[in-house]
Design a protein around this motif. Sequence first.
Motif, short mmCIF file in Angstrom:
data_model
loop_
_atom_site.label_atom_id
_atom_site.label_comp_id
_atom_site.label_asym_id
_atom_site.label_seq_id
_atom_site.Cartn_x
_atom_site.Cartn_y
_atom_site.Cartn_z
N ARG A 326 0.83 -1.21 0.00
CA ARG A 326 0.00 0.00 0.00
C ARG A 326 0.86 1.26 0.00
O ARG A 326 0.52 2.25 -0.65
CB ARG A 326 -0.94 -0.03 1.21
N ILE A 345 -10.72 -0.89 -0.15
CA ILE A 345 -10.09 -2.12 0.34
C ILE A 345 -11.13 -3.18 0.68
O ILE A 345 -10.82 -4.37 0.67
CB ILE A 345 -9.19 -1.80 1.56
N CYS A 351 -8.38 -1.29 5.99
CA CYS A 351 -8.26 0.18 5.95
C CYS A 351 -7.39 0.69 7.09
O CYS A 351 -6.51 1.54 6.90
CB CYS A 351 -9.65 0.81 6.01
N GLU A 453 -8.18 -2.47 -4.58
CA GLU A 453 -7.22 -3.50 -4.22
C GLU A 453 -7.66 -4.87 -4.71
O GLU A 453 -6.84 -5.69 -5.13
CB GLU A 453 -7.02 -3.55 -2.71
#
Length: 969
Positions: A326, A345, A351, A453
Motif C-alpha cells: 500500500r 479495500i 483500511c 485492491e
Amino acid sequence: MSSPAEQYARARERAARAATPAGRFTQSLGFELDPFQLEAIQAVQDGAGVLVAAPTGAGKTVVGEFAVALALETGRKAFYTTPIKALSNQKYHDLVERHGSANVGLLTGDSSVNGEAPVVVMTTEVLRNMMYSSSPTLTGLGFVVMDEVHYLADRWRGAVWEEVIIHLPPSVQVVSLSATVSNAEEFGDWLRAVRGGGNPESLRVIVSEHRPVPLWQHMMVGTQMLDLFVTEGAGPGSTRVNPELLQRISQAERSASSGWSREDAGGPRGRRGEPRGGRRDGRGRGRDGGRGRGGGERGRSDSRRRYDDAVPVLERGALPGGVASRAQVIDRLDREGLLPAITFIFSRAGCDAAVAQLLGRGTRLVPEEDGRRVRDLVQQRVAEVDPADLGVLGYHDFVEGLARGYAAHHAGMLPLFREIVEELFTHGRLRAVFATETLALGINMPARTVVLEKLVKFNGETHAPVTPAEYTQLTGRAGRRGIDIEGHGVVLWRRGVDPVDVAGLASTRTYPLRSSFRPSSNMAVNLVAQYGRDRAHELLQSSFAQFQADRSVVGLTTRVRENETALEGYAEAMRCDRGDFREYGRMRHELGELEKKLARQRQHERRSDIARSLEELAPGQVIQLDGGRKGTMGVVIRGTKRASAAPEPTVLTSNGSVQRLTVAGFKDVPEVIGTLRVPTGFNSRSPRARKDLASALRDTVREPRPGRGRGGGADEESGTAYPHRGEARVDELRAQLRTHPCHGCPEREDHARWAARWWQLRRETDDLQRRVSERTHTVARTFERICDLLAGLGYLTPDGQQVTQEGQRLRRIYTELDLVVAESLRRGTWRRLTPADLAAVVSSLIHEARGDEVLDARMPTVEVEEALGEMGAIWREVLSLKSEHRLEGDREPDPGIAWMVHRWASGRGLDEVLRDGGMSAGDFVRRCKQVVDLLGQVASSGAEPEVARAARRASDAMLRGVVAADRLD
C-alpha cells in the motif's frame, strides 16, 4: 464574426433568461452548466417532475439545489431526502452555506435542527414516517428531492423510496436523482403512472452518460501502471485490452512463480518508459495538468523515472505474488501527480492496517505546517469527547495520520471521526483515504484517482465479485469537476485477476434498476389506517415492484393472445359435419394421455419389482439374464451391499465373464432357475477360478430355451401383468369413441391431426396463463396475506378493514421485527425492566452480527435473560404464523450486544464497555443510536406508562459521551 443584429438578439435572449428563476439560479453559480442540467432545471421550472440519471460526479445535485431555490423564491417548502445520515449532514451544510441557517433544517433519526424551516434535509425514512403520521410539517410542501433514488433497489431499505413516491400528494413535484441505470425510461414510465396519472408531460426523463471529467482505466502490475485498454489508434471508447498489459502480467506470473526480479518493480518498459502503455497523443496523464500536483506539473523527468524503475524490488518492499504494498502504491501515485486518491479495500481491518503501514514507514503526504493546522482543527472537533475515551478510540494514530495527509474511512469508525475525514478530504487537506465501499454512496468526496485492491467483496452473506454497477460507482469518484482534467481508476493486479474480466467491468453499461419493494406489517396497518384496505390494495398495485412484474408478463400475454388466435383457426380446421369433433378430439386426447400415464406406471412398477428382486439375490443363486440365449445365465457371486444406494449384485455368466447387474439391464423381473455352491474365498480376478465356476454352472444348471420363464419377454405394453384401475376408463373411452358420430367420418384422421395440434397448443397456452397469473398482483396478494395475519392477531378488526388500538401502536414501530416489538408490548414482556435492562433487550431487535464478529453474549441481568427468552418465544410464534400465511419470515433477535448496551446505559465508561466485547467503537455508537431511535418509537407508541417512562430514561442514559457528541451524523 456575428452581426450586430445577432449580437443584439443573443443579448435579449440572455436578459430574458435572467428574468426567470432558472436564469437567476444559473447566473448565481459562477460556472457553466451542461445541457442535461439546463434541460432538467427548465423542466422543474415548468412544473414537471424530473428523473435525472447521470454518472457520479456529473453534477446531478445542481438540479435538486434549483428545486430548493425555486421553493424559497415561490414561498413553498422543499424537502431534500438522502439514503444515509452522513449525506444528509453534508447536504445540510451545503444548503446552509447557500441559503442561511434560518432557511434550512435537518431531520434524521436522532437529530432535529430547525425542523419547521422552509427547506429541510432528511433521510428518506423520516419523510415516510411523517407521511404516515400526517405530520403538520407537510403543509405547504411543494418539492421533494430524492437523491440517490436508485437506492430503492436496496434489499433492506429500498421499499421506503417507493412508499414515499406513491404516497406524496400529486401537487408535490418530485426531483429524482439517480446514478446511470439502463432502464431509466422504464422507471420514468412508472413515475409518470403514479405521480402524473400517465400524463407524458408530468415527468421528464433526462439521461446523460457523459462524464464531465474523462476517466482512464489502468492496472498496476507490481509498481508499474499500464492502460487497461488500447488507446493509441483505436479511437474513443476502445474496449480492446492493452497487449502490453497482457505481456507484463505474463512476465509477472512467471516471476511470481520463480522469485522476484528487478523488472517486477516496473523495470524497462519500452521505448518511452511511460507507465500508461505508450500514449503519444497528448491526452493521457502526460498532458499538461493531468499528472502534476494541483494540475500544474508535467510529471517527473525521464532520468528520475529510469532511476525509480531500476530500484530493485526487494529494496522497495514489494509483496509476494506481484502486488505492490500500500505504501508503494501511494508513493507511485504521489510521484505521478495522481493524488488525492481513494483506495477501496473492502475490509475495515485492511483500511486501518493501511494507515498503520504508512505511519510505520514514516510516510508524509502534506507539509508539516499543514499538518499542524489539521491537528488544531481536529482538536476543536473532538472537544466534546471525554479525553479518557479518545485513547480507546485510537485517536492518537488517527490524528497522526490526518496530520500526515491520510486516513481510513469505514463504518467501524466513530461517526465523528468519519465526518472529520470527509470534511478534510473535501477541502483538499488529505491526499489519501483508505475506505470500504460505503464511501461510494452519495458522499461528495471526489478524488483524482481511485484504486481498487481487489475485485471481490463481502455482500453481507458471502464473498462475491464486484458487479459492473458497483465498479462504476466506485471508480466514479475519480476526477474532480473543475479541478482535474481527467480521472484515473486503477485496479491492482494479483494472481488470479484476469485483465479481460476487469475490462468487462469497466466497459459494461447495463445497470438495470430492480425494485426490492415488499409490504411489511407496519406498512399494512398504516395503509389501512390512512386509506382503508381496498384503497390500500389499489395503491400497492401501483408500486414499481408490481409495475416491473406486470411488464415482465407483457411478452407472455402477447403470446397468449397469439395462441388464442391460432386455437380458433385449429378449431375451424377440425370442424366436422357429422358432429362435434372438438368433443371427439377431447376424448381421443384424454385416451392418449391416459394410455401414456398407464404405460409409465407399469414401467415404474416393473422397475421397482426388478430392483427388489435384485436386492434379494444371494450368492449361489442362478438367474436367467436376457431371455435364454447361450451364455445368458449367471450365478450370483456377490449380493448387493447393505449401504448401496441401488441394488447391483455381481454374477459370473456361463461363458466366464463377471458382470454387475443393474435395473436398466432387465426388461422384466429376473427368474431364479437354480442354485450352485460358490467356493469359499472365490477370487473373481483369477481366470482359473472363473473358468472352473463357469464350467460347473454349465454342467449343473440347464440353460432355459428362449421364451421360457418370466424373463422371456412379457409384453411390456400389454399391461396384463400389471392391471390398473385406469384401464376401466380406457375401455370406457374406447367404447365412447366407437359410438361417436365423428368416428365414421371419412376425414376423421385429417380432423384428428388438427385436433392434436389444438390440444397441444391449448396445454402450452394454459401454462402461459398460469405463469401470468403467478406474476400478476403479487404485491397486493402479499399485502392481503399480511392483513389476514394482522386480523388474526388483533391488530386489524376481524374483517381486516380497520385498525384496532393495538394496531395504532404497531403503526409507530418502524423496525424489521415490528411484530415482535408490538407483541412484547402487548404481553407486558418489558413491564418490569429497568431503563438499562430495556435498552439491552431492545438492542437484540436492531443488532445483526457481521460475519466476522465474535461478541460477548453474556446476559447482564436475570430480568434481561427472561425477557429475551419470552421474546424468542414470540419470534417463533410470529415465524410460524407467517409460514402459515405464506409470508417470508424475519431474522431472529440477536442479543450479541446486550451486555455492552446494558453497561453503557448503566453509566460505565467506553473502555470498560468495549473491553473484550469484540465490537469496534464506530459500530457500537451506530448501534446505540439505533437503540435510541427504537426506544423513542416505543415511548411514543402508546405503550404502558411504566414502559414508556423506562424507554425515555433509557434513551437519555444512552445519549451521552461519544454517542451524544455526534448527534449530527
